[in-house]
Design a protein around this motif. Structure first.
Motif, PDB file in Angstrom:
ATOM      1  N   ARG A   1       0.832  -1.206   0.000  1.00 43.80           N
ATOM      2  CA  ARG A   1       0.000   0.000   0.000  1.00 43.80           C
ATOM      3  C   ARG A   1       0.866   1.255   0.000  1.00 43.80           C
ATOM      4  NH1 ARG A   1      -2.323  -1.160   4.243  1.00 43.80           N
ATOM      5  NH2 ARG A   1      -3.988  -2.410   3.376  1.00 43.80           N
ATOM      6  N   ASP A   2       1.895   1.269   0.854  1.00 47.02           N
ATOM      7  CA  ASP A   2       2.786   2.427   0.936  1.00 47.02           C
ATOM      8  C   ASP A   2       3.541   2.650  -0.375  1.00 47.02           C
ATOM      9  OD1 ASP A   2       1.954   2.785   3.560  1.00 47.02           O
ATOM     10  OD2 ASP A   2       3.775   1.897   4.433  1.00 47.02           O
ATOM     11  N   TYR A   3       3.773   1.588  -1.113  1.00 47.26           N
ATOM     12  CA  TYR A   3       4.486   1.648  -2.394  1.00 47.26           C
ATOM     13  C   TYR A   3       3.565   2.091  -3.535  1.00 47.26           C
ATOM     14  CZ  TYR A   3       7.837  -0.030  -5.964  1.00 47.26           C
ATOM     15  OH  TYR A   3       8.720  -0.135  -7.006  1.00 47.26           O
ATOM     16  N   GLY A   4       2.262   2.110  -3.272  1.00 49.44           N
ATOM     17  CA  GLY A   4       1.302   2.534  -4.287  1.00 49.44           C
ATOM     18  C   GLY A   4       0.561   1.408  -4.968  1.00 49.44           C
ATOM     19  N   ILE A   5       0.666   0.202  -4.429  1.00 53.15           N
ATOM     20  CA  ILE A   5      -0.053  -0.960  -4.953  1.00 53.15           C
ATOM     21  C   ILE A   5      -1.099  -1.361  -3.931  1.00 53.15           C
ATOM     22  CG2 ILE A   5       0.129  -3.389  -5.653  1.00 53.15           C
ATOM     23  CD1 ILE A   5       3.035  -2.799  -6.458  1.00 53.15           C
ATOM     24  N   ALA A   6      -2.346  -1.434  -4.365  1.00 51.05           N
ATOM     25  CA  ALA A   6      -3.400  -1.860  -3.451  1.00 51.05           C
ATOM     26  C   ALA A   6      -3.195  -3.337  -3.132  1.00 51.05           C
ATOM     27  CB  ALA A   6      -4.768  -1.626  -4.068  1.00 51.05           C
TER      28      ALA A   6
END
Length: 165
Positions: free
Chosen positions: A102-107
């Protein structure tokens, strides 16, 4: 002859927790849940792993990274064993792995791997950028086969969703 002190199994888990997935370089192979078992057999370490899917192109690279990390940690004799059954599932991704995705931008995967996806029921996927649940699937496949491409209808940002498998 003096034998070098080999790390404990917990020490080996800690070493492998620093081996990152090449496609999502913020999540370790441990957090992804692909390391199934570790066992010392005399002076040989047996590492059992389950690829995310049997045709995953990153598997050979991941195995090389695992061997390199273990050899650099002073473990000279390592046997890698692939275990394909039971098949890997996104249920095996740790909570810390889900947070890093999530923090990396992937749900991260929503819920657990179930037959819902086979029945055509789309999950409610929150945008990893703004947290909105107003999202839509753009494509069944994103940057890799295990991800779908979504878009947030609030912030308008596209993002990958790590599909439940």
């Amino acid at each position: 002859m003096i034998r070098a002190q080999l790390p404990s199994l917990q020490g080996v888990w800690d070493i492998l927790d620093r081996v990152l997935d090449p496609e999502v370089p913020v999540v370790s192979v441990v957090e992804l849940g692909i390391i199934r078992d570790l066992e010392w057999q005399q002076q040989r370490l047996q590492v059992t792993l389950t690829p995310t899917y049997s045709g995953c192109p990153a598997t050979a690279f991941i195995e090389e990274e695992i061997l390199q990390a273990l050899h650099q940690a002073g473990i000279p004799d390592v046997q890698l064993r692939q275990q394909l059954a039971p098949a890997w599932t996104t249920d095996w991704i740790s909570e810390s792995g889900r947070n890093k995705l999530r923090d990396y931008g992937i749900a991260p995967p929503v819920g657990s791997a179930s037959k819902r996806s086979l029945l055509g029921e789309d999950p409610i996927v929150a945008c990893p950028q703004c947290g909105s649940e107003h999202t839509e699937r753009v494509s069944e496949f994103g940057s890799t086969a295990c991800k779908a491409l979504y878009r947030c209808t609030d912030c308008l940002e596209p993002f990958d969703y790590f599909k439940c498998i």
